[in-house]
Design a protein around this motif. Structure first.
Motif, mmCIF file in Angstrom:
data_model
loop_
_atom_site.group_PDB
_atom_site.id
_atom_site.type_symbol
_atom_site.label_atom_id
_atom_site.label_comp_id
_atom_site.label_asym_id
_atom_site.label_seq_id
_atom_site.Cartn_x
_atom_site.Cartn_y
_atom_site.Cartn_z
ATOM 1 N N VAL A 71 0.843 -1.200 0.000
ATOM 2 C CA VAL A 71 0.000 0.000 0.000
ATOM 3 C C VAL A 71 0.877 1.249 0.000
ATOM 4 N N TYR A 72 1.911 1.262 0.810
ATOM 5 C CA TYR A 72 2.803 2.418 0.876
ATOM 6 C C TYR A 72 3.490 2.642 -0.463
ATOM 7 N N PHE A 73 3.973 1.582 -1.091
ATOM 8 C CA PHE A 73 4.638 1.695 -2.385
ATOM 9 C C PHE A 73 3.689 2.214 -3.460
ATOM 10 N N LEU A 74 2.513 1.626 -3.571
ATOM 11 C CA LEU A 74 1.598 1.988 -4.666
ATOM 12 C C LEU A 74 0.828 3.282 -4.435
ATOM 13 N N LYS A 75 0.551 3.634 -3.188
ATOM 14 C CA LYS A 75 -0.335 4.773 -2.922
ATOM 15 C C LYS A 75 0.371 6.010 -2.365
ATOM 16 N N GLU A 76 1.466 5.839 -1.664
ATOM 17 C CA GLU A 76 2.078 6.989 -1.009
ATOM 18 C C GLU A 76 3.454 7.335 -1.557
ATOM 19 N N ASN A 77 4.419 6.463 -1.343
ATOM 20 C CA ASN A 77 5.798 6.744 -1.736
ATOM 21 C C ASN A 77 5.989 6.681 -3.249
ATOM 22 N N LYS A 78 5.438 5.655 -3.864
ATOM 23 C CA LYS A 78 5.479 5.441 -5.314
ATOM 24 C C LYS A 78 6.893 5.320 -5.869
ATOM 25 N N LYS A 79 7.820 4.910 -5.002
ATOM 26 C CA LYS A 79 9.208 4.704 -5.400
ATOM 27 C C LYS A 79 9.665 3.356 -4.874
ATOM 28 N N GLY A 80 10.419 2.617 -5.714
ATOM 29 C CA GLY A 80 10.900 1.337 -5.231
ATOM 30 C C GLY A 80 11.824 0.651 -6.204
ATOM 31 N N TYR A 81 12.266 -0.514 -5.816
ATOM 32 C CA TYR A 81 13.131 -1.354 -6.652
ATOM 33 C C TYR A 81 12.483 -2.726 -6.767
ATOM 34 N N CYS A 82 13.214 -3.722 -7.231
ATOM 35 C CA CYS A 82 12.634 -5.013 -7.584
ATOM 36 C C CYS A 82 11.787 -5.627 -6.478
ATOM 37 N N VAL A 83 12.206 -5.517 -5.239
ATOM 38 C CA VAL A 83 11.447 -6.084 -4.129
ATOM 39 C C VAL A 83 10.049 -5.490 -4.081
ATOM 40 N N HIS A 84 9.954 -4.178 -4.260
ATOM 41 C CA HIS A 84 8.662 -3.496 -4.219
ATOM 42 C C HIS A 84 7.774 -3.906 -5.394
ATOM 43 N N TYR A 85 8.354 -3.944 -6.587
ATOM 44 C CA TYR A 85 7.583 -4.294 -7.786
ATOM 45 C C TYR A 85 7.100 -5.748 -7.732
ATOM 46 N N ALA A 86 7.978 -6.648 -7.321
ATOM 47 C CA ALA A 86 7.598 -8.064 -7.263
ATOM 48 C C ALA A 86 6.552 -8.314 -6.177
ATOM 49 N N THR A 87 6.728 -7.694 -5.027
ATOM 50 C CA THR A 87 5.763 -7.871 -3.943
ATOM 51 C C THR A 87 4.395 -7.344 -4.349
ATOM 52 N N ALA A 88 4.365 -6.157 -4.946
ATOM 53 C CA ALA A 88 3.094 -5.581 -5.382
ATOM 54 C C ALA A 88 2.412 -6.477 -6.416
ATOM 55 N N ALA A 89 3.163 -6.961 -7.381
ATOM 56 C CA ALA A 89 2.579 -7.827 -8.415
ATOM 57 C C ALA A 89 2.033 -9.112 -7.800
#
Length: 183
Positions: A88-106
């Motif tokens: 939620v933090y990655f997709l809605k608030e911070n909107k910044k990340g690396y592979c861990v964030h993208y893979a977890t969200a997917a």
């Protein structure tokens, strides 16, 4: 003959995948609902998926689009606050990340619509790196920069198939070249 003999095992694997690889954290319910709305805004894609008339490939492509539309790849995204869900933090608030964030969200989004996924961490070695050492006695040098995270998506005919959701990583190994079929 093999296909017929393996039917029972494939059914057991599908049952196992659906039992253990579709759970999502309660905190992600809101972002999953937004994702579902997004999919249906793409020519009713979620409804088509649910009635069996949309391909897994199309779902994966639109999941990439949903994640990448409003996020930025960076190796310095900052920390997720302790009281926040990381997806939620990655997709809605911070909107910044690396592979861990993208893979977890997917993984969470796909699970949220009932598609079994596994989050995987390991080393990414490109086709070019492998080609350079193939047929030689040369060792392949792997560095910290080769550490990566990706998602494996369950496909009934193949089991768990690796899929890339991180921008710019594995572009030569896109879903077009994978085992994910349009059927």
């Amino acid at each position: 003959d093999f296909w017929v003999r393996s039917q029972g095992n494939r059914e057991k694997l599908l049952e196992f995948a659906r039992k253990y690889y579709v759970k999502v954290p309660e905190e992600t319910a809101g972002v999953i609902e937004e994702y579902k709305s997004y999919l249906n805004s793409q020519d009713g894609l979620l409804d088509k998926w649910n009635d069996g008339s949309a391909s897994l490939y199309r779902i994966i492509e639109e999941t990439r689009n949903f994640i990448m539309n409003d996020t930025e790849y960076t190796l310095s995204p900052g920390k997720t606050p302790k009281d926040e869900d990381s997806v939620v933090y990655f997709l809605k608030e911070n909107k910044k990340g690396y592979c861990v964030h993208y893979a977890t969200a997917a993984a969470v989004l796909l699970r949220g619509i009932g598609i079994p996924t596994r989050y995987i961490e390991g080393l990414y070695v490109s086709k070019e790196q492998l080609a350079d050492v193939l047929g030689t006695n040369t060792e392949l040098e792997v560095t910290d920069e080769d550490i990566h995270a990706w998602v494996e998506v369950y496909q009934e005919n193949y089991g768990f198939v690796p899929m890339e959701f991180t921008p710019g990583r594995g572009d030569e190994d896109t879903a077009d070249d994978s085992s994910v079929t349009d059927g």
